[in-house]
Scaffold this active site. Structure first.
Site, PDB file in Angstrom:
ATOM      1  N   CYS A  90       0.865  -1.173   0.000  1.00  0.00           N
ATOM      2  CA  CYS A  90       0.000   0.000   0.000  1.00  0.00           C
ATOM      3  C   CYS A  90       0.904   1.227   0.000  1.00  0.00           C
ATOM      4  O   CYS A  90       1.635   1.456   0.971  1.00  0.00           O
ATOM      5  CB  CYS A  90      -0.909  -0.024   1.231  1.00  0.00           C
ATOM      6  SG  CYS A  90      -2.036   1.365   1.263  1.00  0.00           S
ATOM      7  N   CYS A 240      -3.323   6.862  -4.895  1.00  0.00           N
ATOM      8  CA  CYS A 240      -3.013   5.430  -4.844  1.00  0.00           C
ATOM      9  C   CYS A 240      -1.580   5.119  -5.303  1.00  0.00           C
ATOM     10  O   CYS A 240      -1.272   5.147  -6.500  1.00  0.00           O
ATOM     11  CB  CYS A 240      -4.014   4.606  -5.656  1.00  0.00           C
ATOM     12  SG  CYS A 240      -3.879   2.840  -5.293  1.00  0.00           S
TER      13      CYS A 240
HETATM   14  O1  PYC Z   1      -1.860   3.750  -2.000  1.00  0.00           O
HETATM   15  O2  PYC Z   1      -1.314   1.770  -2.779  1.00  0.00           O
HETATM   16  C1  PYC Z   1      -2.107   2.538  -2.256  1.00  0.00           C
HETATM   17  C2  PYC Z   1      -3.439   2.023  -1.856  1.00  0.00           C
HETATM   18  C3  PYC Z   1      -3.928   0.774  -2.067  1.00  0.00           C
HETATM   19  C4  PYC Z   1      -5.219   0.742  -1.521  1.00  0.00           C
HETATM   20  C5  PYC Z   1      -5.468   1.981  -0.988  1.00  0.00           C
HETATM   21  N1  PYC Z   1      -4.364   2.744  -1.203  1.00  0.00           N
END
Ligand code: PYC
Length: 317
Positions: A90, A240
């Site tokens: 994550c 993300c």
């Molecule tokens: O930032 O990799 C990320 C992530 C995965 C799920 C929520 N955030």
């Protein structure tokens, strides 16, 4: 688990929460962090749910369980999980973990390595407070996969690994901004169902549990606005980190971004990660950079007679 207490530090990275679990989690069998992630899901899935779900958390919360790593070069091991299960890696969570480790006095500015179930990552806490994460080896797995979704339209996208499995496509005309969120969630759920029905998976049959949509950026920087549906029905408030990594892998595979060039991802809230990559044949090592803030700290209580000690399953209500 009987009556117990869990110590935590809450952070958010670009708006996306990470509850860093510092102390009080039961022992997990296994040596590697990947094995201990499996033990967490096998033996303590109820506690996973109780830590992130209402009434102690909320559906969008991601947690990062801090553990000692058996790998000498790593400052810690980390298992990430959300309201429905465990994650491989994550990116936003790793940025939050670095800020929490700093708050605990366990690291100073500079570099440190963390062991995650997906592999070892290298983080850097910069003097300005931002954090860079050199992620695990990332790659495009399948190109130009076409799916017909429930509403009858065709969506074409790539399957890529960035520490989690992603299907990445252009948004079919739904604008990536807060007022489009409900529609984007519905659309991404349809895409995920279509992937399942068509038997499209990641390597070794792994389910593709993250769906990422792009829209072009109205600025000079190379990059995209992005929306990511996480496992379950929640969307990433940040751009993300693993999704940005998967995107970089696709850009490399298409020859659309050169090694070392900078790429920006802007999430639905307007917050951004900057990124670049180092090539490793057809795969890459991505680096993402962003900031996280400490938003709280304390103890979670799990009393035996509390009917909601393992949380409320809001998805199945
Ligand atoms: O930032 O990799 C990320 C992530 C995965 C799920 C929520 N955030």
């Amino acid at each position: 688990m009987a009556t117990g207490k869990i110590r935590y530090i809450d952070t958010h990275t670009a708006g996306e929460p990470t509850r860093v679990v510092v102390d009080g989690f039961p022992h997990l069998d296994g040596e590697s962090i990947a094995d201990r992630r499996d033990a967490l899901i096998r033996d303590h899935d109820d506690l996973r749910a109780g830590i992130v779900r209402e009434p102690r958390g909320h559906e969008a919360m991601v947690a990062a369980l801090l553990l000692e790593s058996s790998v000498k070069e790593c400052a810690a091991g980390v298992i990430f999980f959300n309201n429905v299960g465990a994650l491989g890696m994550c990116g936003h969570g790793a940025i939050g973990v670095v800020k929490a480790l700093h708050r605990l006095g366990k690291i100073d500015t500079g570099s440190c390595k963390l062991e995650t179930p997906a592999g070892i990552i290298k983080t850097t806490l910069h003097p300005d407070g931002e954090v860079s994460v050199r992620n695990v080896r990332s790659y495009r797995f399948a190109a130009d996969v076409s799916l017909t979704i429930d509403r009858g339209i065709e969506i074409t996208g790539d399957v890529a690994w960035g520490g989690n499995w992603f299907f990445i496509a252009e948004s079919p005309g739904i604008s990536i901004e807060p007022r489009g969120i409900d529609e984007l969630i519905e659309l991404c759920c349809e895409i995920r169902r279509a992937l399942q029905s068509a038997g499209v998976t990641g390597a070794s049959g792994a389910p593709i549990d993250h769906i990422e949509l792009h829209e072009s950026l109205e600025e000079e920087d190379a990059g995209v606005r992005c929306f990511v549906l996480c496992p379950g029905k929640e969307w990433d408030r940040s751009p993300c980190g693993t999704g940005t990594s998967a995107t970089l892998a696709c850009l490399h595979a298409r020859g659309q971004l050169a090694e070392g060039d900078s790429w920006t991802q802007v999430g639905p809230l307007g917050t951004r990660f900057s990124s670049s990559y180092i090539a490793d044949g057809t795969a890459i090592y991505p680096t993402i950079r962003g900031n996280a803030y400490i938003s709280g700290e304390g103890w979670l209580h799990f009393d035996e007679d509390d009917p909601f000690r393992y949380g409320i399953d809001c998805i199945d209500l």
